[in-house]
Design an enzyme around this catalytic site. Structure first.
Site, PDB file in Angstrom:
ATOM      1  N   TYR A   9      -2.760   1.003  -5.598  1.00  0.00           N
ATOM      2  CA  TYR A   9      -2.190   0.518  -4.334  1.00  0.00           C
ATOM      3  C   TYR A   9      -2.911  -0.759  -3.881  1.00  0.00           C
ATOM      4  CZ  TYR A   9      -1.216   0.719   0.773  1.00  0.00           C
ATOM      5  OH  TYR A   9      -0.862   0.444   2.070  1.00  0.00           O
ATOM      6  N   SER A  45      -2.088  -4.615   2.961  1.00  0.00           N
ATOM      7  CA  SER A  45      -2.944  -3.570   3.530  1.00  0.00           C
ATOM      8  C   SER A  45      -4.383  -4.041   3.433  1.00  0.00           C
ATOM      9  CB  SER A  45      -2.772  -2.284   2.724  1.00  0.00           C
ATOM     10  OG  SER A  45      -3.836  -1.394   2.997  1.00  0.00           O
TER      11      SER A  45
END
Ligand SMILES: NC(=O)c1ccc[n+]([C@@H]2O[C@H](COP(=O)([O-])OP(=O)(O)OC[C@H]3O[C@@H](n4cnc5c(N)ncnc54)[C@H](O)[C@@H]3O)[C@@H](O)[C@H]2O)c1
Length: 253
Positions: free
Chosen positions: A156, A143
């Site tokens: 994350y 990401s």
């Protein structure tokens, strides 16, 4: 448009009930692959596989459990006879994933399990099967959060950065045996899940400031995963491929 890029290949897609995973599984089958669709949401995986006919097999699996991941590989081999592609894509978002002071240990550990250890288990069990098939391609989902910190979700972003390194090591250690390993790193992708996080005004602002003039669709990302999975990318390994449409438009000074 499809080009038969994955004809004869057998693939595993984790998180295949989700926004991007389901688009990728559909494209893989359209490109000629047979696909094991794995998800914690077994009903969702079965729903997507049901659209895809005999080239798809669904399985309810928790990628944080090594025995479940081993089971995905076993299913690919028993149902389709070989394994060529592993797409590490599943993820869980934890609402308490915040900043370095407030994020609970449990959130760090659960995020590490679903992002990093799931990819470790995937490599551990898929690589031997791929070697028996003459090589393979591992495509792991990162990401933009790995390199562009936002105001939240430190666990994350940190775990996504870790799997980029895991992928690079895998590429280096197994390339000579015919295994390629790459990462796809999307920016914001409009999926059913992300649509629920923002109101229409915020989504319009994302499109208005995007260099591409729009936000990404799951299909935009799936096309790049399919390329990396295919022999078109035979000499592409150890890479992180951004799928962010060029990012946000720069400010004028
Ligand atoms: N949507 C975005 O804007 C965006 C941006 C950058 C990166 N990504 C990455 O793309 C990938 C797919 O994201 P998405 O937006 O499609 O998410 P999604 O929430 O729509 O799909 C994720 C899927 O993973 C499954 N899952 C969760 N935990 C699991 C587990 N333990 N075992 C098996 N399956 C599990 C969920 O049930 C779900 O179907 C993720 O790796 C995510 O980090 C997404």
């Amino acid at each position: 448009m499809t080009r038969d890029r994955l004809r004869g290949k057998v693939a595993i897609v984790t998180g295949a009930a989700g926004g991007i995973g389901s688009a990728t599984a559909r494209l893989f089958v359209a490109e000629g692959a047979s696909v094991v669709l794995a998800d914690l949401d077994g009903a969702g995986a079965r729903r997507v596989a049901g659209e895809l006919g005999a080239a798809a097999a669904a399985i309810e699996a928790d990628v944080t459990r090594e025995s479940d991941v081993a089971g995905l590989v076993a299913l690919a081999l028993s149902k389709f006879g070989r394994l060529d592609v592993l797409h590490n894509n599943a993820v869980t978002a934890f609402p308490d994933d915040g900043d370095p002071v407030g994020t609970p240990n449990a959130v760090w550990q659960q995020t590490f399990e679903v992002v990093v250890m799931a990819a470790v288990y995937g490599c551990r069990h898929a690589i031997p099967a791929m070697l028996r098939s003459g090589g393979g391609s591992i495509v792991t989902m990162s990401s933009g959060a790995a390199h562009h910190p936002t105001g939240s979700r430190i666990a994350y972003g940190t775990c996504k950065a870790a799997i980029e390194t895991l992928s690079a090591y895998t590429a280096s250690m197994y390339g000579v045996q015919g295994i390629r390993s790459n990462v796809v790193s999307p920016g914001f992708v409009l999926t059913p899940a992300t649509r629920g996080l923002f109101d229409e005004g915020q989504l319009a602002a994302f499109s208005a400031t995007a260099a591409a003039g729009r936000v990404a669709t799951p299909q935009d990302v799936a096309q790049v995963v399919a390329y990396l999975a295919s022999d078109d990318a035979a000499y592409v390994s150890g890479q992180v491929v951004k799928v962010d449409g060029g990012g946000a438009r720069g400010l004028k000074w």
